[in-house]
Design an enzyme around this catalytic site. Structure first.
Site, mmCIF file in Angstrom:
data_model
loop_
_atom_site.group_PDB
_atom_site.id
_atom_site.type_symbol
_atom_site.label_atom_id
_atom_site.label_comp_id
_atom_site.label_asym_id
_atom_site.label_seq_id
_atom_site.Cartn_x
_atom_site.Cartn_y
_atom_site.Cartn_z
ATOM 1 N N GLU A 152 0.815 -1.208 0.000
ATOM 2 C CA GLU A 152 0.000 0.000 0.000
ATOM 3 C C GLU A 152 0.852 1.262 0.000
ATOM 4 O O GLU A 152 1.647 1.469 0.920
ATOM 5 C CB GLU A 152 -0.907 0.027 1.240
ATOM 6 C CG GLU A 152 -1.766 1.280 1.328
ATOM 7 C CD GLU A 152 -2.511 1.387 2.651
ATOM 8 O OE1 GLU A 152 -3.485 2.170 2.699
ATOM 9 O OE2 GLU A 152 -2.118 0.717 3.625
ATOM 10 N N ASP A 187 -5.479 2.935 -1.443
ATOM 11 C CA ASP A 187 -6.194 3.761 -0.483
ATOM 12 C C ASP A 187 -6.453 5.118 -1.124
ATOM 13 O O ASP A 187 -5.519 5.870 -1.417
ATOM 14 C CB ASP A 187 -5.369 3.891 0.798
ATOM 15 C CG ASP A 187 -6.137 4.559 1.922
ATOM 16 O OD1 ASP A 187 -6.753 5.617 1.680
ATOM 17 O OD2 ASP A 187 -6.114 4.033 3.048
ATOM 18 N N GLN A 215 -9.348 1.268 -0.072
ATOM 19 C CA GLN A 215 -9.743 1.854 1.194
ATOM 20 C C GLN A 215 -10.115 3.312 0.946
ATOM 21 O O GLN A 215 -9.698 3.909 -0.051
ATOM 22 C CB GLN A 215 -8.621 1.759 2.235
ATOM 23 C CG GLN A 215 -8.385 0.336 2.714
ATOM 24 C CD GLN A 215 -7.231 0.214 3.683
ATOM 25 O OE1 GLN A 215 -6.213 0.874 3.537
ATOM 26 N NE2 GLN A 215 -7.370 -0.653 4.674
ATOM 27 N N GLU A 255 -11.795 2.951 6.170
ATOM 28 C CA GLU A 255 -10.695 3.111 7.129
ATOM 29 C C GLU A 255 -10.575 4.584 7.507
ATOM 30 O O GLU A 255 -9.710 5.305 7.015
ATOM 31 C CB GLU A 255 -9.381 2.590 6.536
ATOM 32 C CG GLU A 255 -8.275 2.498 7.577
ATOM 33 C CD GLU A 255 -6.909 2.227 6.981
ATOM 34 O OE1 GLU A 255 -6.129 1.497 7.615
ATOM 35 O OE2 GLU A 255 -6.611 2.764 5.889
#
Length: 283
Positions: A152, A187, A215, A255
């Site tokens: 990530e 993300d 995310q 998140e």
């Protein structure tokens, strides 16, 4: 509509962690993710999942330390992963082994392997060969269990000095690692902070088959996705559109830190973004 998973490390903070599973199910989530499950017995968490009809879709490999009770403290003390950190290879491998054992019990198909902070006095280029070597080893261990690993890009405002920050670098690393069960955890919060042009990046990278998980959080305060400059509803539509074209069927992890903090019921009260996404999908 994408499938949404509640991140139980951040959502429902007024509740003890094991009780957050029931809260997420009550709010209509079908999947959950978390940062680190290791402070709890894997069998107990598996029972919570089963009892609430939930799927564990993601969690992180340990950021440092070997003992389960020390892992959360390691994160708070500044360990943000070991994959790029020279001299801690044995600790890295022990952490991956622990993560894979939890994944088996929780029936979780994805584990995020944290890259770590580039040590002082070294450059990203200097530690990249070690990172690649560690990820190859971890990927082969995970493949034996039928699991996928996520990498990530994380912004350096939240984690200064973090090794991996950009989507293009992540995809270049996948080429170098060369293991088919390693994918990118995209993300949208981190992507917006570092790069912007998020919709274009979704359209570019999702069809490659190398994005394994999304995310989302609002930018800049990391609250609910409908707070701030990120047009999350629009981006969910982009994910839906592209996923329909390429057959992607993954999850979007919620998140974020609830704007209402630890106020009782604050997470549930802030789920207007989720209700809006469901309403849009029903049209």
């Amino acid at each position: 509509m994408p499938r949404f998973a509640a991140n139980l490390s951040l959502l429902y903070p007024e509740l003890d962690f094991p009780d957050r599973f029931e809260a997420a199910a009550r709010d209509g989530f079908e999947g959950v993710e978390c940062l680190f499950p290791y402070a709890w017995d894997a069998g107990e968490l598996a029972a919570r999942l089963q009892g609430n009809g939930l799927q564990q879709v993601l969690f992180n490999a340990p950021p440092g330390r070997r003992e389960r009770a020390e892992i959360e403290r390691a994160w708070q003390a500044g360990d943000k992963g070991l994959a790029c950190v020279p001299g801690r290879e044995a600790e890295f491998k022990a952490g991956v082994a622990l993560a894979l054992s939890y994944a088996a019990v929780l029936q979780c198909p994805r584990v995020h392997v944290l890259a770590g902070v580039v040590p002082a006095g070294l450059t990203r280029e200097a530690v990249q060969p070690l990172y690649v070597e560690n990820l190859r080893w971890a990927a082969r261990a995970a493949a034996k269990e039928g699991l996928r690993l996520m990498i990530e890009p994380i912004n350096t405002r939240d984690i200064p000095g973090y090794f991996l920050n950009r989507q293009d670098h992540a995809h270049e690393l996948l080429e170098e690692i060369g293991e088919p069960n390693v994918q990118v955890q995209m993300d949208l919060y981190h992507c917006q902070v570092v790069e912007g042009d998020v919709a274009t990046k979704i359209r570019r990278y999702l069809p490659t088959g190398r994005v394994g998980h999304f995310q989302v959080a609002g930018v800049p305060q990391r609250h609910e996705p409908d707070c701030g400059e990120l047009n999350a509803g629009y981006l969910f539509g982009v994910i839906d559109e592209v996923a329909a074209q390429c057959g992607w069927d993954g999850w979007v992890g919620a998140e974020y830190r609830p704007a209402r903090g630890s106020e009782a019921g604050g997470t549930s009260a802030g789920l207007g973004w989720l209700r809006a996404a469901r309403a849009q999908a029903a049209r």
